[in-house]
Design an enzyme around this catalytic site. Structure first.
Site, PDB file in Angstrom:
ATOM      1  CE  LYS A  28      -3.010   1.101 -10.350  1.00  0.00           C
ATOM      2  NZ  LYS A  28      -2.834   1.537  -8.971  1.00  0.00           N
ATOM      3  CB  THR A  59      -1.758   1.874   5.051  1.00  0.00           C
ATOM      4  OG1 THR A  59      -1.510   3.249   4.694  1.00  0.00           O
ATOM      5  CG2 THR A  59      -0.481   1.097   4.912  1.00  0.00           C
ATOM      6  CB  THR A  94       0.950   6.684   5.860  1.00  0.00           C
ATOM      7  OG1 THR A  94       1.372   7.660   4.909  1.00  0.00           O
ATOM      8  CG2 THR A  94       0.718   7.329   7.207  1.00  0.00           C
ATOM      9  CG  LEU A 103       3.802  12.246  -2.869  1.00  0.00           C
ATOM     10  CD1 LEU A 103       2.359  12.283  -3.349  1.00  0.00           C
ATOM     11  CD2 LEU A 103       4.650  11.451  -3.851  1.00  0.00           C
ATOM     12  CG  LEU A 157      -4.040  29.112   8.668  1.00  0.00           C
ATOM     13  CD1 LEU A 157      -3.330  30.361   9.182  1.00  0.00           C
ATOM     14  CD2 LEU A 157      -4.880  28.496   9.793  1.00  0.00           C
ATOM     15  CB  ALA A 212     -12.605  28.901   6.005  1.00  0.00           C
ATOM     16  N   GLY A 225     -10.513  16.383   3.077  1.00  0.00           N
ATOM     17  CA  GLY A 225     -10.842  15.052   2.555  1.00  0.00           C
ATOM     18  C   GLY A 225      -9.571  14.448   1.997  1.00  0.00           C
ATOM     19  CB  CYS A 231      -3.233  11.610   3.279  1.00  0.00           C
ATOM     20  SG  CYS A 231      -2.257  10.714   2.065  1.00  0.00           S
ATOM     21  CE  LYS A 285      -4.123  17.707  -3.365  1.00  0.00           C
ATOM     22  NZ  LYS A 285      -2.906  18.000  -2.637  1.00  0.00           N
TER      23      LYS A 285
HETATM   24  P1  NAD Z   1      -2.819   3.478  -4.124  1.00  0.00           P
HETATM   25  O1  NAD Z   1      -4.030   2.741  -3.698  1.00  0.00           O
HETATM   26  O2  NAD Z   1      -2.928   4.539  -5.169  1.00  0.00           O
HETATM   27  O3  NAD Z   1      -1.711   2.452  -4.624  1.00  0.00           O
HETATM   28  C1  NAD Z   1      -1.380   1.252  -3.962  1.00  0.00           C
HETATM   29  C2  NAD Z   1      -0.967   0.237  -5.014  1.00  0.00           C
HETATM   30  O4  NAD Z   1      -0.384  -0.904  -4.379  1.00  0.00           O
HETATM   31  C3  NAD Z   1      -2.133  -0.304  -5.845  1.00  0.00           C
HETATM   32  O5  NAD Z   1      -1.856  -0.130  -7.229  1.00  0.00           O
HETATM   33  C4  NAD Z   1      -2.168  -1.817  -5.495  1.00  0.00           C
HETATM   34  O6  NAD Z   1      -2.569  -2.624  -6.586  1.00  0.00           O
HETATM   35  C5  NAD Z   1      -0.726  -2.055  -5.121  1.00  0.00           C
HETATM   36  N1  NAD Z   1      -0.483  -3.243  -4.275  1.00  0.00           N
HETATM   37  C6  NAD Z   1      -1.111  -3.604  -3.130  1.00  0.00           C
HETATM   38  N2  NAD Z   1      -0.543  -4.718  -2.636  1.00  0.00           N
HETATM   39  C7  NAD Z   1       0.469  -5.061  -3.469  1.00  0.00           C
HETATM   40  C8  NAD Z   1       1.429  -6.109  -3.494  1.00  0.00           C
HETATM   41  N3  NAD Z   1       1.468  -7.032  -2.531  1.00  0.00           N
HETATM   42  N4  NAD Z   1       2.298  -6.146  -4.516  1.00  0.00           N
HETATM   43  C9  NAD Z   1       2.283  -5.226  -5.492  1.00  0.00           C
HETATM   44  N5  NAD Z   1       1.405  -4.203  -5.518  1.00  0.00           N
HETATM   45  C10 NAD Z   1       0.511  -4.118  -4.510  1.00  0.00           C
HETATM   46  O7  NAD Z   1      -2.212   4.100  -2.790  1.00  0.00           O
HETATM   47  P2  NAD Z   1      -1.379   5.473  -2.610  1.00  0.00           P
HETATM   48  O8  NAD Z   1      -2.294   6.630  -2.606  1.00  0.00           O
HETATM   49  O9  NAD Z   1      -0.214   5.444  -3.522  1.00  0.00           O
HETATM   50  O10 NAD Z   1      -0.872   5.290  -1.116  1.00  0.00           O
HETATM   51  C11 NAD Z   1       0.132   4.350  -0.773  1.00  0.00           C
HETATM   52  C12 NAD Z   1       0.609   4.667   0.632  1.00  0.00           C
HETATM   53  O11 NAD Z   1       1.276   5.946   0.649  1.00  0.00           O
HETATM   54  C13 NAD Z   1      -0.482   4.763   1.688  1.00  0.00           C
HETATM   55  O12 NAD Z   1       0.003   4.254   2.898  1.00  0.00           O
HETATM   56  C14 NAD Z   1      -0.725   6.251   1.812  1.00  0.00           C
HETATM   57  O13 NAD Z   1      -1.225   6.612   3.069  1.00  0.00           O
HETATM   58  C15 NAD Z   1       0.661   6.799   1.618  1.00  0.00           C
HETATM   59  N6  NAD Z   1       0.696   8.170   1.111  1.00  0.00           N
HETATM   60  C16 NAD Z   1      -0.156   8.564   0.137  1.00  0.00           C
HETATM   61  C17 NAD Z   1      -0.096   9.866  -0.361  1.00  0.00           C
HETATM   62  C18 NAD Z   1      -1.053  10.319  -1.428  1.00  0.00           C
HETATM   63  O14 NAD Z   1      -1.141  11.529  -1.644  1.00  0.00           O
HETATM   64  N7  NAD Z   1      -1.752   9.437  -2.116  1.00  0.00           N
HETATM   65  C19 NAD Z   1       0.858  10.768   0.130  1.00  0.00           C
HETATM   66  C20 NAD Z   1       1.752  10.323   1.109  1.00  0.00           C
HETATM   67  C21 NAD Z   1       1.659   9.020   1.592  1.00  0.00           C
END
Ligand code: NAD
Length: 453
Positions: free
Chosen positions: A35, A86, A122, A158, A258, A260, A265, A268, A329
């Site tokens: 990546k 997470t 989160t 976001l 709101l 329907a 999905g 989050c 979405k």
């Molecule tokens: P993601 O899977 O897209 O990205 C996570 C990244 O972390 C991956 O690239 C992974 O390789 C990397 N990673 C994991 N362990 C690591 C480590 N020890 N060192 C370095 N890199 C590491 O996840 P995401 O969608 O960005 O979500 C991340 C968090 O943010 C989650 O808790 C999610 O719930 C929260 N969140 C996500 C969104 C969303 O829309 N995607 C919005 C708000 C909050």
């Protein structure tokens, strides 16, 4: 100021890039070497409108860099943001904290000076405490127990598809801290928003952690509520879009979330609602309402598959069903927990042959779905189809040349799970048109009023 962001996924990459836009030096780290290499070569691993230009701009300005080496990223960093995944644990739905805990240990190894460790992921209530404990123990075992640090919860709100705007112009910033020193660092980092009078709510870490889950669970509840009202509309001749408008105009309710449809999905809502129910049980405060939301939403997706089967006369065996839209979405390639991943396999189990198209999510979808004919556009999907199903409301599906569709389809059945077409017009054009919450007893007009003859 300089910060490091651990985890360069949707949240880490967008947050890091936007902090650079605020004028901060940012180094994003990921353990996924492919990546990082891809980004360094000018690629963007996710589809997010506007992100490629902003990343390029910030790299050029010298404020944004990428590495797999955490020690390099943390050089001189006042704060380290944890933005790793997470995901739900398969066995019980609890948030899997392995990645956060691993990141905390690695951060401790590379700490040399006062640092604020910020959880952007989160995370369940109590995580800040756990992260603090992990770091303190690690520093102790590394023989550097005197290094000062604070842990801060700073959940991210976001939305994929609108992530940059959401980060740069949020409704609010939540900061959960235990010291004024950490609060001051966070205020400095968010200064451009702070001076723009974006509300910044400073709370305890526990409150901040819970705000994120409560917000997502509330929004998921709103969606689920309107989906059940849609069912009632279908049975009574009411129109769910007008009901939503009618209640949404009440300032206490609001018009958003709101719509329907086939159920929520994404990466989050499903995992956060599930995690909240587990957090509630762990702390002896069961979240009955959210538990019901989780169940109703799962059933909703199965019901939508059945709706397609019913629209095809109760049997899809050997029938060609065209699917428009696969991502959870529009404006994202994210397929995590997308309703299409529930609906399509059920149709396949019932013997349907699936042809599908999505403007950007097909590569991701191929990793999750088998035996699908992947098409180059909507019209290729419609060719010889016994029915078309709109699962994701991409803009390009809103203005399809319906006459062209009708010419190529075997049977003119359109199941619109996002209510993007007008039922009257579609019926006038000769479609057997099925939508959500608008199956009125009096289908002569969309208002339900008889047309003057
Ligand atoms: P993601 O899977 O897209 O990205 C996570 C990244 O972390 C991956 O690239 C992974 O390789 C990397 N990673 C994991 N362990 C690591 C480590 N020890 N060192 C370095 N890199 C590491 O996840 P995401 O969608 O960005 O979500 C991340 C968090 O943010 C989650 O808790 C999610 O719930 C929260 N969140 C996500 C969104 C969303 O829309 N995607 C919005 C708000 C909050």
């Amino acid at each position: 100021m300089r910060i490091a962001v651990v985890g360069t996924g949707y949240v880490g990459l967008v947050s890091g890039t936007c902090f650079a836009e605020f004028g901060i030096d940012v180094c994003c780290v990921d353990k996924d070497a492919d990546k990082i290499k891809y980004i360094k070569n000018g690629g963007i691993p996710i589809y997010e409108p506007g992100l490629d230009d902003l990343v390029a701009k910030q790299i050029k300005a010298g404020r944004l860099s990428f590495t797999t080496d955490l020690s390099e990223a943390m050089q001189g960093a006042i704060a380290v943001f944890i933005a790793v995944g997470t995901p739900p644990r398969p066995e019980d739905g609890h948030a899997d904290m392995t990645y956060v805990q691993e990141a905390a240990r690695e951060i401790a190894k590379n700490m040399n000076d006062y640092t604020v460790i910020v959880t952007k992921s989160t995370v369940p209530v109590g995580t800040a405490r756990t992260v603090r404990k992990i770091i303190a123990e690690e520093l102790e075992s590394l023989g550097k127990p005197d290094i000062e640090f604070d842990v801060c919860s700073n959940p991210e709100f976001l939305r994929e598809g609108a992530a940059i705007n959401d980060f740069l112009r949020p409704d609010r910033v939540i900061v959960g801290v235990e010291s004024e020193r950490a609060a001051a660092v966070m205020r400095d980092l968010y200064r451009p928003l702070y001076i723009n009078e974006t509300p910044m709510l400073v709370t305890s870490p526990e409150t901040s952690e819970l705000i994120k889950y409560a917000a997502n669970a509330f929004l998921a509840t709103k969606i689920t509520f309107i989906n059940e009202i849609a069912n009632l509309c279908e049975q009574t001749g009411a129109n769910v879009q007008q009901v939503a408008k009618g209640i949404g105009l009440d300032g206490r309710i609001g018009s958003k979330f709101l719509h329907a449809g086939p159920g929520y999905g994404g990466s989050c809502f499903p995992k956060d609602t599930l995690a909240l129910t587990q957090i509630g049980n762990t702390h002896g405060a069961p979240q009955h309402l959210v538990e019901t939301v989780v169940k109703v939403n799962a059933q909703r997706q199965r019901d939508m598959a059945q709706r397609v089967i019913d629209a095809c006369g109760g049997d899809v065996k050997g029938k060609r069903i065209g699917v428009l839209g696969l991502s959870f979405k529009p404006e994202t390639d994210d397929m995590r927990e997308a309703p299409s991943l529930q609906i399509i396999p059920i149709l396949q189990e019932n013997g349907a042959k699936i042809a599908a198209y999505d403007p950007v999510a097909m590569d991701e979808a191929k990793k999750h779905l088998d035996n699908v004919e992947w098409c180059k556009d909507s019209y290729a999907v419609a060719k010889d189809a016994d029915a078309l199903v709109i699962i994701t409301e991409w803009n390009e599906f809103r203005a399809l040349a319906t006459a062209r569709l009708a010419e190529t389809m075997k049977t003119k059945t359109l199941i619109d799970l996002r209510n993007i077409y007008n039922p009257d017009i579609m019926r006038e054009r000769g479609f057997h048109y099925i939508s959500v919450g608008r199956q009125t007893i009096n289908p002569d007009t969309e208002t339900g009023l008889k047309k003057a003859s």
